[in-house]
Design an enzyme around this catalytic site. Sequence first.
Site, PDB file in Angstrom:
ATOM      1  N   SER A   1      79.707  58.270   6.421  1.00 31.04           N
ATOM      2  CA  SER A   1      78.977  59.608   7.046  1.00 31.04           C
ATOM      3  C   SER A   1      80.064  60.286   7.918  1.00 31.04           C
ATOM      4  O   SER A   1      81.058  60.717   7.490  1.00 31.04           O
ATOM      5  CB  SER A   1      77.600  59.220   7.581  1.00 31.04           C
ATOM      6  OG  SER A   1      77.015  60.264   7.712  1.00 31.04           O
TER       7      SER A   1
ATOM      8  N   ASP B   1      74.452  58.970   1.230  1.00 28.35           N
ATOM      9  CA  ASP B   1      74.883  58.600   2.457  1.00 28.35           C
ATOM     10  C   ASP B   1      75.157  57.209   2.664  1.00 28.35           C
ATOM     11  O   ASP B   1      73.937  56.500   2.478  1.00 28.35           O
ATOM     12  CB  ASP B   1      73.826  59.139   3.934  1.00 28.35           C
ATOM     13  CG  ASP B   1      74.316  58.889   5.030  1.00 28.35           C
ATOM     14  OD1 ASP B   1      75.008  58.119   5.421  1.00 28.35           O
ATOM     15  OD2 ASP B   1      73.912  59.878   6.078  1.00 28.35           O
TER      16      ASP B   1
END
Length: 739
Positions: free
Chosen positions: A71, A217
């Site tokens: 991320s 993600d």
Amino acid sequence: MSSRPLLAALVLVAAGALVPPPAAHAQSGAVPRPKVGLVLGGGGARGGAHLGVLEVLDELRIPVDCVAGTSMGALVGGAFVAGVSPAQMRETIGRTDWDTIFDDSAGRDAVNARRKGVDDRFYSGLEFGVTKDGLRYREGAVAGEKIKLFFNHLVRADLGERNIEHLPLPLSLLATDIGTGERVAMRSGNLTTAMRASMSVPGVIAPVHRDGRKLVDGGLVDNVPVQEVRDLCGAEVVIAVNVGSPLMKPEEVTGVLSVVGQMVNLLTEQNVAKSLSLLGPADIYMRPELGAITAADFGKQLQAADIGRAAALAQSERLARLSVPHAEYQRWKRRVQLLPGPTPPVIDEVQVAATRFVNPRDLRENIAQKTGEPLDAKRLAEDLVLIYSQGDLQTLDYAVLRERDKTVLRITPVEKTWGPDYLRFGLNIASDFRGESSYNLRGLYRRTWLNSYGAEWLTVMQVGSDQALGTEFYQPLDFRQRFFVQPSAYVRTSKAGLFFDGDRLAEYFVRQEALGLEAGANLGTYGQAKLGWLERRLTAKRDTGSTLLPDGQERIGGVNANLALDTHDYAFFPTKGFKVDARYFDAIRARGDLPRYSFAEARLGAAASVGDLIFLGAVSGGKTFTGELPLADVFALGGQGRLSSFAPGQILGNEYALGSFQFQYRLNKPVPVIGLMAIAGLTVETGRMRGLVTEPGLDKRLTSFGAYLAANTPIGPAYLGFADSPDGKGRFYLFLGTP
């Protein structure tokens, strides 16, 4: 912050400069420097702390052998391995407008008049694709177009394609396959696409299609990927930085959004606990105390960087054991870092990848980059955002490639998988709390790119207080859509009240049926001009009121001209720009009880702002040149924005002038992604109607004063206000939706 960790670090660094570490004595039998793996965890804006950690590693002269990130850690880690220094990252992050980076469009003032007209009445956020498999919806609130272009800028993709496998250090970026739930470690392929995939928060930012997978993600499966650096380069010492959001207390979980957030945090913390169990006594773990900085506080990233720096300095004694002599560190640094100020390449050819329905020629003509000139990456990014803003594409990216002896700029458009046919909706609700209320629900079926010139077919249906059904065909006459023809047909039914002394004496149903053919010109992104012939049948039928009041029916045909100019930055709460709407109609051929008539109406509005203060001014007017207007065309005053203290359409006549001024104050900054903003406003309106059809006692200049609270909600602007006038009865009003 205590100065003891900093002092210890300086002493150890100085000692390292005088006494070579064990690695310098490898030939004499000393233990060589262990391989070091750097792990940067996910945490949204909290990941700014990674910058501070990297700064301390640089000051302590600690080289790393591989990097893994998830991320926000993928963003920082990818940029770091691509040669971007922590100082350069700080500078770039500091001058980035994080309030707009999650808005993929170039702004309302940068799209054409047709797009503005559709977006103003039908929710762009509620756009469904009409496909052979049924209705489809987009995969995220944000497509991530500006985010991807930001990554390109950060790692200098304008210098050439940046692939992970060609970077100076082994790098792995973590993502999640949303279809299978599998952990995906991206160790090769396009760097910025991998960075973008690792940051795709499900439901917020659209997934990335990469290598046959749909990626989101990586924090869902491995937010602090310790094992990854063990596998990637055989790391013997792991430096792991965890910036994840802590779990909320039970009493803080109070609504749907907080429940969803807590659920994501629980999933993340579970995989983080598993990863942290892999750390050994030789590894170095940091969890900066980021306090109230949330994952969405992107404006506080540099504040987080300072906190990350403090956390690293607190570990300086252990970190300094991994330090190497100055000369050795400089050799490592020269190998990793991007040279300052490299010259952009000269572009020999611009290629646009194949498309399904959008005309590639149209895309190329909207890109200013010329062959034989150095690449202007800033202008290219602006052009791509402008093209993306037209609403046909799911993503739009670029790459700089070497093909034999040529440098090629390749543009890769990916059209919406749910296009090119779309269904949208809109609604509005209005009330003055005195029995004057209305509601309307509308739908739009829009077919785009029916030919290579970009023809569109729009069909609109509305039910509620006002009924409507209409269709129009828009056919550009050239690839740049400078000129067009537009046949149309519609039928509308609405109510018109006849008032006397503030009381409704009668109500008519007004029905319009029309066929039109117009030709026009698009005036860049500023507006549109049209001229054509309109055949109309107008019917006014009394619904309530005295039987002495007549019904009416006319068939007319005439010249219709329209001019629309619009540079407002927002449709309903503009902070800058102007808007002009003007119409002229001449009923050259009239049959029935009505003789020939003609009229013109125009409105000019402008907006300006100073900080959180917004000033709005508008003037409008209408005039009948010949004959008398039928009820369908008669001018009206009353209702919100048109003498708000009077009922909607209370004052009807054949000529009017109106001026208004609004003073607005923004009560909060727009919420990222959602864009929610609250406003308090004051308004004053003054105007006069001549040739009155209703309210003969109001043949004078009228003034209305008011105040309101407003907000741009997900279903359109909302207003709750009160207005009063020396000549009116004063009234509250409520409006929600789109006009």
